[in-house]
Scaffold this active site. Sequence first.
Site, PDB file in Angstrom:
ATOM      1  N   GLY A 186      25.370 -28.211 -39.360  1.00 60.53           N
ATOM      2  CA  GLY A 186      24.947 -28.775 -40.643  1.00 60.53           C
ATOM      3  C   GLY A 186      23.433 -28.705 -40.767  1.00 60.53           C
ATOM      4  O   GLY A 186      22.711 -29.356 -40.015  1.00 60.53           O
ATOM      5  N   VAL A 187      22.961 -27.874 -41.708  1.00 64.18           N
ATOM      6  CA  VAL A 187      21.506 -27.762 -41.902  1.00 64.18           C
ATOM      7  C   VAL A 187      21.140 -28.188 -43.323  1.00 64.18           C
ATOM      8  O   VAL A 187      20.530 -27.449 -44.084  1.00 64.18           O
ATOM      9  CB  VAL A 187      20.960 -26.347 -41.546  1.00 64.18           C
ATOM     10  CG1 VAL A 187      20.740 -26.233 -40.069  1.00 64.18           C
ATOM     11  CG2 VAL A 187      21.893 -25.235 -42.015  1.00 64.18           C
ATOM     12  N   VAL A 238      18.663 -33.447 -43.117  1.00 66.21           N
ATOM     13  CA  VAL A 238      18.145 -33.725 -41.772  1.00 66.21           C
ATOM     14  C   VAL A 238      18.189 -32.466 -40.901  1.00 66.21           C
ATOM     15  O   VAL A 238      17.233 -32.167 -40.181  1.00 66.21           O
ATOM     16  CB  VAL A 238      18.947 -34.857 -41.079  1.00 66.21           C
ATOM     17  CG1 VAL A 238      18.336 -35.159 -39.719  1.00 66.21           C
ATOM     18  CG2 VAL A 238      18.968 -36.111 -41.928  1.00 66.21           C
ATOM     19  N   LYS A 242      24.874 -54.190 -45.808  1.00 62.28           N
ATOM     20  CA  LYS A 242      25.216 -53.004 -46.600  1.00 62.28           C
ATOM     21  C   LYS A 242      25.816 -53.515 -47.900  1.00 62.28           C
ATOM     22  O   LYS A 242      26.490 -54.550 -47.922  1.00 62.28           O
ATOM     23  CB  LYS A 242      26.254 -52.161 -45.855  1.00 62.28           C
ATOM     24  CG  LYS A 242      26.202 -50.704 -46.206  1.00 62.28           C
ATOM     25  CD  LYS A 242      25.191 -49.956 -45.357  1.00 62.28           C
ATOM     26  CE  LYS A 242      25.130 -48.486 -45.694  1.00 62.28           C
ATOM     27  NZ  LYS A 242      24.243 -47.729 -44.850  1.00 62.28           N
ATOM     28  N   TYR A 278      17.953 -29.355 -41.564  1.00 63.06           N
ATOM     29  CA  TYR A 278      16.871 -28.409 -41.864  1.00 63.06           C
ATOM     30  C   TYR A 278      15.565 -28.858 -41.200  1.00 63.06           C
ATOM     31  O   TYR A 278      14.900 -28.084 -40.506  1.00 63.06           O
ATOM     32  CB  TYR A 278      16.681 -28.291 -43.388  1.00 63.06           C
ATOM     33  CG  TYR A 278      15.445 -27.508 -43.758  1.00 63.06           C
ATOM     34  CD1 TYR A 278      15.439 -26.115 -43.704  1.00 63.06           C
ATOM     35  CD2 TYR A 278      14.263 -28.171 -44.125  1.00 63.06           C
ATOM     36  CE1 TYR A 278      14.284 -25.394 -44.012  1.00 63.06           C
ATOM     37  CE2 TYR A 278      13.114 -27.456 -44.430  1.00 63.06           C
ATOM     38  CZ  TYR A 278      13.131 -26.071 -44.381  1.00 63.06           C
ATOM     39  OH  TYR A 278      11.992 -25.363 -44.677  1.00 63.06           O
TER      40      TYR A 278
HETATM   41  P1  NAD Z   1      23.281 -33.519 -46.161  1.00 60.11           P
HETATM   42  O1  NAD Z   1      24.467 -33.676 -47.030  1.00 60.11           O
HETATM   43  O2  NAD Z   1      21.971 -33.157 -46.779  1.00 60.11           O
HETATM   44  O3  NAD Z   1      23.588 -32.416 -45.022  1.00 60.11           O
HETATM   45  C1  NAD Z   1      24.810 -32.255 -44.415  1.00 60.11           C
HETATM   46  C2  NAD Z   1      25.046 -30.749 -44.310  1.00 60.11           C
HETATM   47  O4  NAD Z   1      26.233 -30.536 -43.555  1.00 60.11           O
HETATM   48  C3  NAD Z   1      25.243 -30.075 -45.645  1.00 60.11           C
HETATM   49  O5  NAD Z   1      24.363 -28.980 -45.746  1.00 60.11           O
HETATM   50  C4  NAD Z   1      26.708 -29.635 -45.623  1.00 60.11           C
HETATM   51  O6  NAD Z   1      26.915 -28.436 -46.344  1.00 60.11           O
HETATM   52  C5  NAD Z   1      26.950 -29.464 -44.152  1.00 60.11           C
HETATM   53  N1  NAD Z   1      28.335 -29.563 -43.715  1.00 60.11           N
HETATM   54  C6  NAD Z   1      29.335 -30.323 -44.187  1.00 60.11           C
HETATM   55  N2  NAD Z   1      30.466 -30.128 -43.476  1.00 60.11           N
HETATM   56  C7  NAD Z   1      30.152 -29.246 -42.500  1.00 60.11           C
HETATM   57  C8  NAD Z   1      30.870 -28.651 -41.437  1.00 60.11           C
HETATM   58  N3  NAD Z   1      32.159 -28.944 -41.216  1.00 60.11           N
HETATM   59  N4  NAD Z   1      30.233 -27.778 -40.628  1.00 60.11           N
HETATM   60  C9  NAD Z   1      28.938 -27.472 -40.819  1.00 60.11           C
HETATM   61  N5  NAD Z   1      28.193 -27.997 -41.841  1.00 60.11           N
HETATM   62  C10 NAD Z   1      28.797 -28.866 -42.652  1.00 60.11           C
HETATM   63  O7  NAD Z   1      23.166 -34.879 -45.329  1.00 60.11           O
HETATM   64  P2  NAD Z   1      21.943 -35.377 -44.450  1.00 60.11           P
HETATM   65  O8  NAD Z   1      21.160 -36.371 -45.229  1.00 60.11           O
HETATM   66  O9  NAD Z   1      21.263 -34.221 -43.840  1.00 60.11           O
HETATM   67  O10 NAD Z   1      22.716 -36.215 -43.320  1.00 60.11           O
HETATM   68  C11 NAD Z   1      23.416 -35.531 -42.281  1.00 60.11           C
HETATM   69  C12 NAD Z   1      24.082 -36.561 -41.377  1.00 60.11           C
HETATM   70  O11 NAD Z   1      23.078 -37.425 -40.815  1.00 60.11           O
HETATM   71  C13 NAD Z   1      25.063 -37.494 -42.090  1.00 60.11           C
HETATM   72  O12 NAD Z   1      26.078 -37.836 -41.188  1.00 60.11           O
HETATM   73  C14 NAD Z   1      24.221 -38.726 -42.384  1.00 60.11           C
HETATM   74  O13 NAD Z   1      25.015 -39.894 -42.508  1.00 60.11           O
HETATM   75  C15 NAD Z   1      23.362 -38.776 -41.146  1.00 60.11           C
HETATM   76  N6  NAD Z   1      22.095 -39.491 -41.332  1.00 60.11           N
HETATM   77  C16 NAD Z   1      21.216 -39.077 -42.269  1.00 60.11           C
HETATM   78  C17 NAD Z   1      19.996 -39.746 -42.414  1.00 60.11           C
HETATM   79  C18 NAD Z   1      18.968 -39.285 -43.405  1.00 60.11           C
HETATM   80  O14 NAD Z   1      17.794 -39.657 -43.274  1.00 60.11           O
HETATM   81  N7  NAD Z   1      19.326 -38.456 -44.394  1.00 60.11           N
HETATM   82  C19 NAD Z   1      19.714 -40.856 -41.604  1.00 60.11           C
HETATM   83  C20 NAD Z   1      20.637 -41.240 -40.627  1.00 60.11           C
HETATM   84  C21 NAD Z   1      21.835 -40.544 -40.500  1.00 60.11           C
END
Ligand code: NAD
Length: 349
Positions: free
Chosen positions: A180-181, A184, A80, A186
Amino acid sequence: MDLFGKLSTYDFGGVHFRLDKATQLRAIVAVHDSRLGPALGGCRFIEYDTDEAAYEDALRLARGMTYKAALAGLPHGGGKSVIIRPRHHFDRVALFRAFGKFIDDLRGHYITAEDSGTGLEDMEIVRTMTKHVTGVDPAHGGSGDPSPFTALGVRRGIEACVKFKLGKNSLEGVHIAVQGVGHVGYHLCKELHAAGAKLTVADVDKLKSERAQREFGAAVVDIAAIPTVECDVFAPCALGAGINDDTVPRLKARIVAGAANNQLAEPSHGDDLHARGILYAPDYAINAGGLINVAQEVKGYDAKASREKTLKIYDTIYDICERSKRLSAPTHKVADIMVEEKLAAVVRA
Ligand code: NAD
C-alpha cells in the site's frame, strides 16, 4: 443489546449519545480512559448497518486510542466519535455544526479530529462551534496532513527493528516490501529510499505503485505477492488484518513493521509471528506519529516538537523488542502490558 456488558468488555469509560432530528445527526462519543488527560481521537463518518455496529465501532476504536496515546507518552486519554452517515439527502454543514455543539457540550472531556469519512473541511465547520477540535486548517493553527509524521515514525520503528533483529545501524541495502503506497506508504517509501533501503511495493491502484517505481526505484509486484516477497521487512501500509491465517505461514520477512491499524486479524496471529521468530512492531506503537502531531495542536502547534517526539518511536519500539526477548513474550502483548502499567501508575499517584 447488552450496553453495559459491552462497556465492561472494552474496560470503559463513558459513552455519550446525541440525536438531532433537524440535521439527522446521530452521533456517539466514546471516552475510553481519561487518566492521562482529555480523550483525543478522530471522528468517523460512515454508514452502519445497525446502531449497535456504530456503538461497538466507537468503543473498539476509542480503546485503541488510549493505548496509542499512552505508549506515545501523550497527555491524553483515548476517545473516538462516530457519526452514523444518513442514508438520505442531508446538509453536511448543518450536520457538522450540530456535531460541533455536541462536542462543545462535553467541555473538553473529548477532543475530536479527522478520521475515515471526515476531512479538514468538516473540522473547520466543527471549529465554528467548539475549540475542542484538531486537524483544522494550518491557517487556523492546524497541523495539516498527519501522513508524513506517521511515515517518519514508521521509518524510526523499522530502524529499531533492523538494529535489534539484524544488528544493523542503518537501512542501507535493507530490503523492505511496502504493502500500500497511499498517503503514509508513499511518504514511508520516500524516507526509506533516502536512507538507502531497497524497495518492493504493491498497491491496488497501479498509478500509485508506478509512482513509487519512478520516484524511488521500487520494484512493483502484484498485491497477492507482496506478503510473500523474499525481503528483510514487510511493511503493511494498506488495510487492517493483513497478518492472518493465510499470510503468517507464508511470510518470508524477518520483521513485520508498518503503518496500518489493526494489522493482526486476531491477537493470536501476534503469537504465531513470535513462534515463527518474526519480529512484529505493534501497530499502535509504530504508527503513532500522526497522533503525536495532532496532539501538538491542542497546546499550540509546533512542527519541530512533533518531529522530535515522533523520532522517539525508535526508543519505544526498541524497548518493546528488548522486553519481549527478556520475557519470551510476543511484542503485541508486551506493548499492552507497558500501557496497562502506565495507566495503573497514574491511579496510584
Ligand atoms: P490511504 O488510503 O491513503 O492508503 C492506503 C493504500 O493502500 C491505498 O493506496 C490503497 O489503494 C492501497 N490498498 C488497499 N488495499 C490494498 C491491498 N490489498 N494491497 C495493496 N494495497 C492496497 O491510507 P493511509 O492514510 O496511507 O493509511 C494507511 C494505513 O495506515 C491505514 O491502515 C491507516 O488506518 C493507517 N494509519 C494512517 C495514519 C495516517 O496518518 N494517515 C496514521 C495511523 C495509521
